[in-house]
Design an enzyme around this catalytic site. Structure first.
Site, PDB file in Angstrom:
ATOM      1  N   ASP A 159      12.342  20.198  24.246  1.00 53.10           N
ATOM      2  CA  ASP A 159      11.028  19.606  23.987  1.00 53.10           C
ATOM      3  C   ASP A 159      10.607  19.121  22.706  1.00 53.10           C
ATOM      4  OD1 ASP A 159      11.006  19.649  26.733  1.00 53.10           O
ATOM      5  OD2 ASP A 159       9.088  20.701  26.980  1.00 53.10           O
ATOM      6  N   GLU A 631      41.090  23.089   3.114  1.00 50.41           N
ATOM      7  CA  GLU A 631      41.411  22.098   2.310  1.00 50.41           C
ATOM      8  C   GLU A 631      41.241  22.807   1.068  1.00 50.41           C
ATOM      9  OE1 GLU A 631      41.165  18.093   2.535  1.00 50.41           O
ATOM     10  OE2 GLU A 631      39.062  18.544   1.112  1.00 50.41           O
TER      11      GLU A 631
END
Ligand code: ADP
Ligand code: F6P
Length: 753
Positions: A159, A631
């Site tokens: 909620d 990377e």
């Protein structure tokens, strides 16, 4: 088998989930268990919420109990709504069980009701202890030992009605489910030119309805904080008619749970359907999403939030243990709730948080709706305001001689770029300002490759992934030609959406203003890059979508590794030289190692890691090993180098595999977070460009997410806060989370199974 109690040193920390389940609860439970064990204490899994606390359905947790649970939905320890706990007798029974098991530290994960129950238990604790001792049900020693209940709360509820926290655990996943479902409905609605009335959950709080409405470009939304007046059928039908005139073939209307009219009468999907069918003769269908919203796998954000809050909650209850010091019975400690503010986890007094949520609900019952909205928080009011701008069509034609603003996408495409362009265009058009989209980077501006963006032609952009303008990795060069382009199109303000290069582009413009007067226009950078390396903001657009996609793929790899000989998985993520994606991936998937540039690892370290990993695999303490390599981690240690080192150690007993996630990491449709943040940033960019005073003295800024708000951060001031060589900011807030990768996955040797 119970561990022996070592008085004063070995505390028992219990954890329970209560109320409606929410995704991310498992990540929180896992973090509670692992941090508790790491700190040398006992941890108890209290099953089925407060019911388990009353009946003693409690197990002592081991490290392995919580292995491989982060990606699972629901609550692994069960949850319930327990009426008996609402009574004093019920809570006293729970206290007796806790005294018996010597659980004097409790972490409750649940919604406002659950936290209210916990606070009551805390308030009554001293009295319960005295009574139980007087009744001969506990010994004096135990009564003394447990004189204080150390309590911490974590808001776990879809909620998102906790005022002090930007997000509760589970609300992001619920929004994700809602957006996924509505994206699907839009396709069929489009084919049949239908209207869909979608009912969403939220009990008394309109957060899900309102946020989803923004993210899916809904045409109308009903939410409990603002009951529509009696004329809502006319207003709704007028809105539908006007967007249809603009060529829209479908409409989505969202109804939040608990919506009433101004007289307090419930408004439901059926009534809305009838009004539209009678007045407009359109075909209407109702879709009630129901408990699907609470289902499925947790999103990246909910996993991370669960982990961080669970970890902090343990530190909190142990901290108050030290605070108590001398043996004074009663209320020496104050229970705190873990709350998210921007990218920080803060603590707030539980009793105050409960009071505030109650006040908001009471104000709604008293029909003081404006106050209720204000109590819901700043973001809530903002959403309400700009929803009107982005969903309501223009009632006029923009005159030719009006101002022109331009938007460009720089860098790699990523989710959220289009959403920001969409809201910027619609806000500008509403103010009678034209917007030009510059296609394919700075070259596009030089070559006159521009497109007029209008209220109509950006329809659907909030949900579109990639870059609708064509993003290009390039810095502005040949400034004469760029100036010519800006002059030709009479550009009065510029929005650059992208990552580090977007920031650098703005800096180039700022520095060349004295030579080119056309560059002395307000410029705003909207950070959008999955590397999250744009300075001035803690979070960029695109990151959330990418991490959700990465989580999905890493979950698959992880699952398959468990049932195979290939137990060592090296997974390479993007992120240039910023280790953000790799670190977040490891945290949210339960991976064991994140190899990033910011934390040095050499070949010797790797060798040691491989030896240790083999021992853990051999001993059965580990069922697979996931190493996430960024990377840009290191030129010397490539993924192949890592594989070679591990292969050498594993000696073919366990297979080692490399997966490069590649371009798929960018993700497809933007996540709900990226859509609504993109829309917020687009609105904020417009507000700054149209009234540069808002940006302060310097009208060349990055829109930075700082804390919970979007600020204008001057580009010039950021120049000394970045490393241009590596294209990263010097301060990276997320680095403080990196140690949690190991803390949550590496079982300390002293803990026996
Ligand atoms: P949520 O925690 O999601 O708001 P509920 O309001 O249903 O869900 O509360 C969950 C449980 O918390 C209840 O079933 C009850 O056991 C306990 N609880 C809720 N409100 C109170 C209260 N006022 N006093 C004591 N316990 C409560
Ligand atoms: O509080 C979470 C919530 O999902 C509300 O949005 C909804 O009103 C309620 O729980 C549904 O409860 P149940 O799962 O008991 O039907």
């Amino acid at each position: 088998m119970e561990q022996k109690f070592q008085k004063g040193k070995n505390h028992g920390i219990g954890v329970l989930t209560s109320g409606g389940d929410s995704q991310g609860m498992n990540a929180a439970v896992r973090a509670v268990v692992r941090e508790t064990l790491r700190q040398g204490h006992r941890c108890y899994l209290i099953r089925e919420g407060y019911t388990g606390l009353i009946t003693g359905n409690i197990d002592q947790a081991t490290w392995e109990h919580v292995a491989n649970v982060t990606h699972l939905g629901g609550s692994m320890i069960g949850t319930s709504r327990c009426d008996e706990f609402r009574t004093t007798d019920g809570r006293k029974k729970a206290a007796k069980i806790m005294f018996d098991r010597r659980i004097f530290h409790l972490i409750v994960i649940g919604g406002d009701g659950s936290l209210m129950g916990a606070q009551k238990l805390k308030e009554e604790w001293g009295r319960f202890g005295e009574e139980l001792f007087a009744e001969g049900k506990i010994t004096e020693e135990v009564a003394n030992e447990g004189r204080e209940l150390h309590l911490a709360g974590i808001v776990g509820s879809i909620d998102n009605d906790c005022i002090e926290s930007d997000k509760s655990i589970g609300s992001d996943t619920a929004l994700h489910r809602i957006c996924e479902a509505i994206d699907g409905l839009v396709m069929t609605a489009q084919s049949h030119q239908r209207v869909f009335v979608v009912e969403v959950m939220g009990r008394h709080c309109g957060y899900l309805a309102l946020t989803a409405a923004i993210a899916v470009e809904a045409d109308y939304v009903f939410y409990p904080e603002i009951p529509p007046d009696d004329k809502w059928p006319e207003q709704l039908c007028h809105q539908l008619e006007s967007v249809r005139k603009y060529g829209k073939r479908q409409n989505v209307i969202i109804i939040g749970e608990g919506v009433t009219n101004s007289k307090g009468m419930k408004i439901g999907g059926k009534q809305v359907k009838e009004e539209i069918e009678t007045r407009l003769g359109l075909e209407v269908r109702i879709a009630t999403l129901g408990h699907l919203q609470r289902g499925g796998e947790p999103t990246f954000l909910d996993r991370l939030l669960g982990l961080r809050m669970g970890h902090e909650a343990v530190l909190e209850v142990l901290k108050t243990t030290e605070d108590v010091g001398s043996p004074i019975a009663g209320q020496k400690t104050v229970a705190q709730v873990m709350c998210l503010r921007g990218h920080n986890i803060e603590r707030n007094e539980l009793s105050r948080v409960i009071r505030q949520t109650e006040t908001a609900n009471e104000e709604m019952q008293q029909r003081n709706y404006d106050l209720a909205c204000r109590l819901r928080g700043f973001g809530f009011l903002d959403k309400r305001t700009y929803l009107n701008f982005v969903s309501v069509p223009l009632s006029f034609t923009i005159p030719e001689d009006m101002k022109t603003f331009a938007v460009i996408h720089i860098g790699s495409p990523c989710a959220g770029m289009n959403a920001a362009t969409f809201s910027f265009t619609r806000m500008a058009n509403h103010s009678g300002i034209k917007v030009l989209g510059i296609k394919n980077g700075w070259d596009g501006l030089k070559n006159g490759d521009v497109k007029l963006l209008t209220w109509e032609n950006v329809q659907g952009w909030a949900q579109a992934g990639g870059s609708m303008l064509g993003a290009k990795r390039q810095l502005p060069s040949e400034l004469d030609k760029i100036a010519e382009g800006l002059n030709t199109h009479k550009v009065d303000g510029l929005v650059i959406i992208g990552g580090f290069m977007a920031f650098q582009s703005a800096l180039v413009f700022q520095k060349n203003r004295s030579d080119y007067s056309c560059l002395s226009i307000p410029i705003v950078v909207i950070p959008a890059t999955i590397s999250n390396n744009c300075p001035g903001t803690c979070m960029s657009l695109g990151v959330d979508t990418a991490l959700n996609e990465i989580c999905r793929q890493v979950d698959n790899i992880s699952q398959n590794a468990m049932g195979s000989k290939n137990k060592v998985m090296i997974i390479e993520t993007m992120g240039s030289r910023s280790g953000f994606l790799a670190t977040m991936t490891a945290l949210s998937t339960g991976s064991q190692f994140a190899l990033i540039r910011q934390i040095e690892t050499n070949e010797d370290d790797l060798y040691k890691l491989a030896v240790e990993t083999k021992q853990r695999l051999d001993s059965g303490n580990l069922d697979k090993f996931l190493l996430i390599r960024s990377e840009g981690a290191s030129e010397k240690i490539s993924a192949i180098t890592v594989k070679m080192v591990f292969d050498q150690v594993m000696k073919n007993k366990y297979g080692v595999r490399i997966t490069n996630l590649g371009y798929s990491q960018l993700g497809g449709h933007p996540s709900c977070f990226d859509r609504q943040m993109g829309i917020r940033m687009g609105v904020r960019a417009f507000e700054g460009i149209v009234k540069p005073d808002k940006m302060g003295k310097r009208d060349c800024c990055v829109i930075g997410l700082r804390g919970s708000s979007l600020r204008y951060v001057p580009v010039q001031g950021l120049e000394n806060k970045v490393c241009f060589e590596h294209g990263i900011p010097l301060h990276m807030w997320w680095l403080k989370l990196h140690p949690l990768v190991e803390a949550m996955t590496k079982k300390p040797e002293r803990i026996s199974t």
